[in-house]
Design a protein around this motif. Structure first.
Motif, mmCIF file in Angstrom:
data_model
loop_
_atom_site.group_PDB
_atom_site.id
_atom_site.type_symbol
_atom_site.label_atom_id
_atom_site.label_comp_id
_atom_site.label_asym_id
_atom_site.label_seq_id
_atom_site.Cartn_x
_atom_site.Cartn_y
_atom_site.Cartn_z
ATOM 1 N N VAL A 113 0.739 -0.648 0.021
ATOM 2 C CA VAL A 113 -0.029 0.255 -0.125
ATOM 3 C C VAL A 113 0.848 1.059 0.112
ATOM 4 O O VAL A 113 1.702 1.677 1.002
ATOM 5 N N ALA A 114 0.542 2.389 -0.829
ATOM 6 C CA ALA A 114 1.428 3.457 -0.932
ATOM 7 C C ALA A 114 0.741 4.764 -0.547
ATOM 8 O O ALA A 114 -0.830 4.456 0.070
ATOM 9 N N VAL A 115 1.192 5.738 1.078
ATOM 10 C CA VAL A 115 0.594 5.996 1.873
ATOM 11 C C VAL A 115 0.873 7.927 1.443
ATOM 12 O O VAL A 115 2.912 8.012 1.066
ATOM 13 N N VAL A 116 0.348 8.524 1.079
ATOM 14 C CA VAL A 116 1.349 10.071 1.413
ATOM 15 C C VAL A 116 2.392 10.037 2.573
ATOM 16 O O VAL A 116 2.046 9.744 3.975
ATOM 17 N N HIS A 117 3.552 11.041 2.661
ATOM 18 C CA HIS A 117 4.455 10.681 3.409
ATOM 19 C C HIS A 117 3.595 11.889 4.827
ATOM 20 O O HIS A 117 4.339 10.834 5.825
ATOM 21 N N SER A 118 2.590 12.202 4.677
ATOM 22 C CA SER A 118 2.745 12.704 5.868
ATOM 23 C C SER A 118 1.562 11.250 6.533
ATOM 24 O O SER A 118 1.206 11.589 7.835
ATOM 25 N N CYS A 119 1.361 10.660 6.037
ATOM 26 C CA CYS A 119 0.310 9.698 6.625
ATOM 27 C C CYS A 119 1.044 8.695 8.344
ATOM 28 O O CYS A 119 2.593 8.291 7.724
ATOM 29 N N ARG A 120 0.465 8.645 8.606
ATOM 30 C CA ARG A 120 0.878 8.007 9.837
ATOM 31 C C ARG A 120 0.678 6.571 9.623
ATOM 32 O O ARG A 120 0.068 5.887 10.761
ATOM 33 N N ALA A 121 0.818 5.397 8.984
ATOM 34 C CA ALA A 121 0.303 4.410 8.749
ATOM 35 C C ALA A 121 1.179 3.007 9.064
ATOM 36 O O ALA A 121 2.248 3.119 9.087
ATOM 37 N N THR A 122 1.257 2.428 9.173
ATOM 38 C CA THR A 122 1.803 0.437 9.838
ATOM 39 C C THR A 122 1.155 -0.534 9.077
ATOM 40 O O THR A 122 0.257 -0.060 8.496
ATOM 41 N N SER A 123 2.386 -1.516 8.660
ATOM 42 C CA SER A 123 1.743 -2.537 7.979
ATOM 43 C C SER A 123 1.151 -3.604 8.693
ATOM 44 O O SER A 123 0.793 -3.051 9.859
ATOM 45 N N TYR A 124 -0.223 -3.881 8.052
ATOM 46 C CA TYR A 124 -0.772 -4.797 8.964
ATOM 47 C C TYR A 124 -0.572 -6.410 7.963
ATOM 48 O O TYR A 124 -0.446 -6.976 7.300
ATOM 49 N N ARG A 125 -1.303 -7.208 9.233
ATOM 50 C CA ARG A 125 -0.706 -9.029 8.281
ATOM 51 C C ARG A 125 0.584 -9.168 7.384
ATOM 52 O O ARG A 125 1.381 -8.597 7.755
ATOM 53 N N ASP A 126 0.531 -9.425 6.618
ATOM 54 C CA ASP A 126 1.567 -9.751 5.651
ATOM 55 C C ASP A 126 1.458 -8.326 4.499
ATOM 56 O O ASP A 126 1.941 -8.146 3.128
ATOM 57 N N VAL A 127 0.666 -7.498 4.883
ATOM 58 C CA VAL A 127 0.042 -5.869 4.139
ATOM 59 C C VAL A 127 1.757 -4.821 4.556
ATOM 60 O O VAL A 127 2.035 -3.919 5.300
ATOM 61 N N SER A 128 2.315 -4.839 3.261
ATOM 62 C CA SER A 128 3.513 -3.572 3.802
ATOM 63 C C SER A 128 2.798 -2.565 3.277
ATOM 64 O O SER A 128 1.845 -2.197 2.330
ATOM 65 N N VAL A 129 3.718 -1.250 3.747
ATOM 66 C CA VAL A 129 3.582 0.191 3.613
ATOM 67 C C VAL A 129 4.619 1.046 3.317
ATOM 68 O O VAL A 129 5.681 1.183 3.458
ATOM 69 N N HIS A 130 4.419 1.488 1.768
ATOM 70 C CA HIS A 130 5.227 2.822 1.830
ATOM 71 C C HIS A 130 5.067 4.165 1.684
ATOM 72 O O HIS A 130 3.901 4.100 0.889
ATOM 73 N N ARG A 131 5.914 5.312 1.238
ATOM 74 C CA ARG A 131 5.649 6.197 1.157
ATOM 75 C C ARG A 131 5.599 6.360 0.293
ATOM 76 O O ARG A 131 6.913 6.257 -0.990
ATOM 77 N N ALA A 132 3.959 7.280 -0.500
ATOM 78 C CA ALA A 132 5.183 7.929 -1.676
ATOM 79 C C ALA A 132 4.493 10.231 -1.768
ATOM 80 O O ALA A 132 3.179 10.290 -1.053
ATOM 81 N N ARG A 133 5.298 10.718 -1.560
ATOM 82 C CA ARG A 133 5.421 12.173 -1.662
ATOM 83 C C ARG A 133 4.553 12.716 -3.000
ATOM 84 O O ARG A 133 3.835 13.473 -2.630
ATOM 85 N N TRP A 134 4.531 11.585 -4.222
ATOM 86 C CA TRP A 134 3.845 12.701 -5.333
ATOM 87 C C TRP A 134 2.359 12.141 -5.284
ATOM 88 O O TRP A 134 1.419 12.500 -5.522
ATOM 89 N N LEU A 135 1.815 11.090 -4.291
ATOM 90 C CA LEU A 135 0.175 10.965 -4.275
ATOM 91 C C LEU A 135 -0.611 11.938 -4.286
ATOM 92 O O LEU A 135 -0.198 12.598 -3.165
ATOM 93 N N THR A 136 -1.458 12.074 -5.146
ATOM 94 C CA THR A 136 -2.449 13.010 -4.603
ATOM 95 C C THR A 136 -3.864 12.429 -4.936
ATOM 96 O O THR A 136 -3.739 11.300 -5.372
ATOM 97 N N ALA A 137 -5.011 12.707 -4.767
ATOM 98 C CA ALA A 137 -6.301 12.041 -4.744
ATOM 99 C C ALA A 137 -6.492 11.711 -6.137
ATOM 100 O O ALA A 137 -7.240 10.914 -6.646
ATOM 101 N N ASP A 138 -6.046 12.183 -7.002
ATOM 102 C CA ASP A 138 -6.474 11.961 -8.685
ATOM 103 C C ASP A 138 -5.669 10.589 -8.889
ATOM 104 O O ASP A 138 -5.534 10.742 -9.940
#
Length: 331
Positions: A113-138
């Motif tokens: 899962v990609a998240v915006v850089h400001s999000c406080r997200a952590t992995s869940y079970r086997d799902v990893s999280v990486h940050r994407a500064r470029w991510l927008t709602a579009d």
């Protein structure tokens, strides 16, 4: 009906429909993932949501996130737990997004899962999280009820993958018409520094002008070119007497040989095989010679395939076609 199970907020004396069944149905459709926001959207008070889910044994995936006891675990459910709990922009990314979009058969061993850089997200079970500064709602669309990166954003999220894998994925999306090179390049232009994005830009600029239908076709053309055959890495139009015309996958123009790579995925049904036979028959009215290339032969007995191509070249030269062009010599 128990007091804490009554529809919340209903004026005294009015009997409004219980909103819980509608909320329950929506939760099942969302792969069993529920939160207070979904409850409120269906008229269920937050306190009632917490009380009833606790009483009915809904598991607690994250603070505020509950899992329906009658919905089985799935990759989509795990992805939703992460995306719903971030509190910001988040979407399935990389190969996970490709799987949701139908571009690969199975989900990856470790969904992402990609998240915006400001999000406080952590992995869940086997799902990893990486940050994407470029991510927008579009950049986010909903696929199978899961927030998912759009096709072009999915490609951008995968720029750290090996170049050959990126090339294969890009060929697929361009052939299917899911995105255009111009749309991908526009996203790259609007995005700040991202390690690896120059590779995606180069691939877009290279593949954009070509008409490549599959990675198998691309592999055949590039391999033959490396061996000295004048193989075009793009489909080629052949005129026929009926005016319908033919399009061959890989052309050896000097000798008018049409190479037709046949992958298992595209030549499996009776209807597909019938269309193949019609295509081969259409060559009879031209001076072109078709040479089918079986995917398994290409992988396991390539010399046999190359021998067949060389034999076709020799036959065409005996007919006077391409006599001024010597075929490559293979050891």
């Amino acid at each position: 009906m128990e007091p804490d199970d009554a529809p919340g907020g209903a004026p005294s004396g009015l009997h409004l429909p219980d909103p819980w069944p509608g909320f329950d149905h929506a939760c099942r459709e969302r792969h069993g993932v529920a939160d207070p926001e979904l409850a409120l959207a269906h008229g269920v008070a937050v306190q009632r949501f917490h009380d009833r889910t606790a009483r009915e044994g809904w598991s607690r995936a994250r603070p505020g996130i509950r899992l329906h006891p009658h919905v089985n675990d799935s990759v989509q459910q795990r992805l939703l737990v992460v995306t719903v709990s971030t509190g910001g922009l988040a979407a399935a990314s990389r190969d996970t997004a490709a799987w949701l979009h139908g571009l690969q058969r199975y989900p990856p061993d470790r969904p992402s899962v990609a998240v915006v850089h400001s999000c406080r997200a952590t992995s869940y079970r086997d799902v990893s999280v990486h940050r994407a500064r470029w991510l927008t709602a579009d950049d986010i669309v909903e696929v199978q009820r899961v927030p998912t990166l759009s096709i072009r954003a999915m490609l951008l999220s995968s720029v750290r993958a090996p170049a050959d894998r990126q090339r294969a994925r890009l060929i697929d999306v361009l052939h299917l018409g899911l995105v255009t090179p111009a749309e991908i390049l526009a996203l790259l232009d609007a995005t700040g520094p991202v390690p690896g994005k120059d590779t995606l830009r180069r691939l877009c600029e290279e593949l954009g002008p070509l008409l490549i239908e599959s990675i198998f076709q691309d592999d055949v053309a590039r391999t033959l070119a490396g061996l000295g055959y004048p193989a075009e890495n793009s489909t080629h139009r052949i005129d026929t007497v009926d005016g319908m015309g033919l399009t061959c996958d890989v052309a050896l123009l000097p000798w008018r040989i049409a190479l037709e790579p046949e992958g298992d995925a595209f030549h499996r049904s009776r209807h597909q095989r019938r269309l193949d036979r019609r295509r081969i028959a259409a060559y009879a009215g031209t001076d072109w010679v078709p040479v089918p290339i079986d995917w398994r032969d290409w992988l396991e007995d390539r010399d046999h395939v190359l021998d067949a191509i060389d034999a076709a070249i020799a036959a065409q030269r005996r007919r006077g076609i391409g006599v001024d062009h010597l075929p490559p010599r293979r050891s």
